[in-house]
Design an enzyme around this catalytic site. Structure first.
Site, PDB file in Angstrom:
ATOM      1  N   TRP A 105       0.819  -1.218   0.000  1.00 25.07           N
ATOM      2  CA  TRP A 105       0.000   0.000   0.000  1.00 25.07           C
ATOM      3  C   TRP A 105       0.850   1.264   0.000  1.00 25.07           C
ATOM      4  O   TRP A 105       0.483   2.276  -0.607  1.00 25.07           O
ATOM      5  CB  TRP A 105      -1.001   0.005   1.154  1.00 25.07           C
ATOM      6  N   ASP A 116      -1.417   6.771   6.327  1.00 24.55           N
ATOM      7  CA  ASP A 116      -2.490   5.913   5.825  1.00 24.55           C
ATOM      8  C   ASP A 116      -2.817   4.940   6.954  1.00 24.55           C
ATOM      9  O   ASP A 116      -2.062   4.014   7.228  1.00 24.55           O
ATOM     10  CB  ASP A 116      -2.029   5.162   4.569  1.00 24.55           C
ATOM     11  N   LYS A 169     -12.670  -1.220   6.760  1.00 27.04           N
ATOM     12  CA  LYS A 169     -11.884  -2.135   7.591  1.00 27.04           C
ATOM     13  C   LYS A 169     -12.250  -2.011   9.060  1.00 27.04           C
ATOM     14  O   LYS A 169     -12.460  -3.002   9.716  1.00 27.04           O
ATOM     15  CB  LYS A 169     -10.402  -1.890   7.366  1.00 27.04           C
TER      16      LYS A 169
HETATM   17  C1  LIG Z   1      -7.314  -1.359   2.018  1.00 29.77           C
HETATM   18  C2  LIG Z   1      -6.230  -0.382   2.052  1.00 29.77           C
HETATM   19  C3  LIG Z   1      -6.132   0.647   1.098  1.00 29.77           C
HETATM   20  C4  LIG Z   1      -7.096   0.770  -0.057  1.00 29.77           C
HETATM   21  O1  LIG Z   1      -8.332   1.152   0.424  1.00 29.77           O
HETATM   22  P1  LIG Z   1      -9.555   1.467  -0.571  1.00 29.77           P
HETATM   23  O2  LIG Z   1     -10.515   2.130   0.353  1.00 29.77           O
HETATM   24  O3  LIG Z   1     -10.032   0.165  -1.097  1.00 29.77           O
HETATM   25  O4  LIG Z   1      -9.067   2.366  -1.640  1.00 29.77           O
HETATM   26  C5  LIG Z   1      -5.110   1.552   1.234  1.00 29.77           C
HETATM   27  N1  LIG Z   1      -4.229   1.480   2.239  1.00 29.77           N
HETATM   28  C6  LIG Z   1      -4.283   0.507   3.174  1.00 29.77           C
HETATM   29  C7  LIG Z   1      -3.271   0.462   4.263  1.00 29.77           C
HETATM   30  C8  LIG Z   1      -5.292  -0.454   3.108  1.00 29.77           C
HETATM   31  O5  LIG Z   1      -5.340  -1.420   4.025  1.00 29.77           O
END
Ligand SMILES: *Cc1c(COP(=O)(O)O)cnc(C)c1O
Length: 358
Positions: free
Chosen positions: A101, A169, A193
């Protein structure tokens, strides 16, 4: 059969949240309409979004000089929106590379012409640990950090010391463990999540960092903040679901209490894996994630057999990400301890049976 969903996302919702949604569906607060049908300009929805914002501010202790935005496009769109809004002085960001990511965040920033320098990486360790990073001068618009690496199974519990703005993030450990918001210039997370359902992305951003130049409206943090995230129709249902999740988290006792529970849950699984003769978690203990726990047997056929048997028992979605293989158990806030115990009991049994047979 009780089903425990170990998916990395979309993931489990807390049972009380689902029950409340079910109750609210036919008629939200006696309006005769579901939340999905009410206007985002109604008083009813004004309260929903205001409550969600206030509860998030309270739970994370977000200072007044940070804006809270409820956006769409997932965490992925923020890979673009962040450099657009924040990389205005140097057009240059530093990337702490901790796996998939973080790499994606760098790639998307480069696509819009932002210079990206990898300032630290643990690629040579197969991302099984986190890289060290410190700096003492300001040369980047921000340093991008993935606080929890969903696929690799690492998480920063101590943040790197930097003179630059830190952007986090937090998609896969948002509200799962305590961070000090003031250590960051911006934090972002997809909701699916740990905060609710897909369709909503939260951005928390320090107000002095935004509004530096005109941008396409839907990517302009300043404009979105001015319009209380309602420049256009917001994801009404996803904001409502996030609001319920935040109330549930407050009832539990907030993030400190949640982190305690998450540590107990992850310890239960790590302790089993560490004494097991069959299963391995390859992550350096100090860098292990509380929310995403990958593990392997080293034998692909055995992994497949295990995943199928687990699923028959209601322990679903433990297949690992295709990039790392093996298994992965995601233990987000909504996963109860009972689910983790059921998983370790099953793994123990599987191992014993297998060792007997061989
Ligand atoms: C799942 C995830 C993403 C992508 O998320 P989306 O909402 O599907 O764009 C980005 N960064 C991390 C750390 C993730 O776990």
């Amino acid at each position: 059969m009780t089903v425990y969903n170990f998916s990395a996302g979309p993931a489990m919702l807390p049972k009380p949240v689902l029950a409340q949604i079910k109750e609210d569906i036919p008629s939200f607060q006696n309006s005769g309409m579901s939340v999905m049908e009410i206007s985002h300009r109604s008083d009813l929805f004004d309260n929903v979004i205001a409550d969600a914002k206030n509860d998030l501010r309270e739970l994370m202790n977000i200072p007044d000089n940070y804006k809270i935005l409820f956006l769409q496009g997932g965490a992925t769109l923020q890979f673009t929106a962040l450099p657009m809004n924040l990389a205005t002085q140097y057009n240059h960001i530093g990337l702490i590379d901790t796996g998939h990511w973080s790499t994606r965040a760098g790639e998307e920033a480069e696509k819009i012409g932002t210079e990206v320098t990898t300032v630290a990486t643990s690629k040579n360790n197969d991302y099984h640990q986190l890289p060290e990073y410190t700096d003492d001068d300001n040369r980047y618009d921000y340093i991008h950090l993935t606080t929890n690496n969903t696929i690799e199974g690492t998480a920063f519990s101590k943040l790197p010391k930097t003179k630059n703005v830190l952007v986090g993030d937090m998609s896969s450990n948002f509200l799962a463990q305590q961070y000090n918001v003031e250590d960051f210039g911006a934090i972002y997370a997809g909701a699916q999540k740990n905060l609710g359902i897909a369709g909503l992305t939260v951005v928390i951003v320090r107000e002095d960092l935004i509004g530096k130049k005109p941008l396409p409206s839907m990517l302009d943090y300043q404009l979105l903040a001015n319009k209380n995230s309602m420049l256009n129709t917001p994801p009404v249902f996803a904001i409502y679901a996030a609001g319920l999740t935040l109330k549930w988290l407050k009832d539990i006792g907030g993030i400190a209490e949640m982190e305690k529970i998450n540590r107990q849950k992850s310890n239960q699984l790590y302790q089993f894996l560490d004494q097991s003769k069959m299963f391995n978690n390859l992550i350096k203990p100090a860098d292990r994630s509380l929310t995403n726990i990958p593990f392997v047997t080293g034998n692909k056929e055995l992994d497949q057999e295990l995943i199928a048997q687990a699923s028959d028992r209601g322990l679903v979605n433990i297949k690992g990400h295709r990039l790392v293989g093996g298994m992965r158990a995601s233990l987000y806030n909504a996963m109860p301890m009972e689910g983790v115990v059921a998983l370790t009991d099953f793994l123990e049994e599987f191992e014993a049976k297998h060792l007997e047979e061989n």
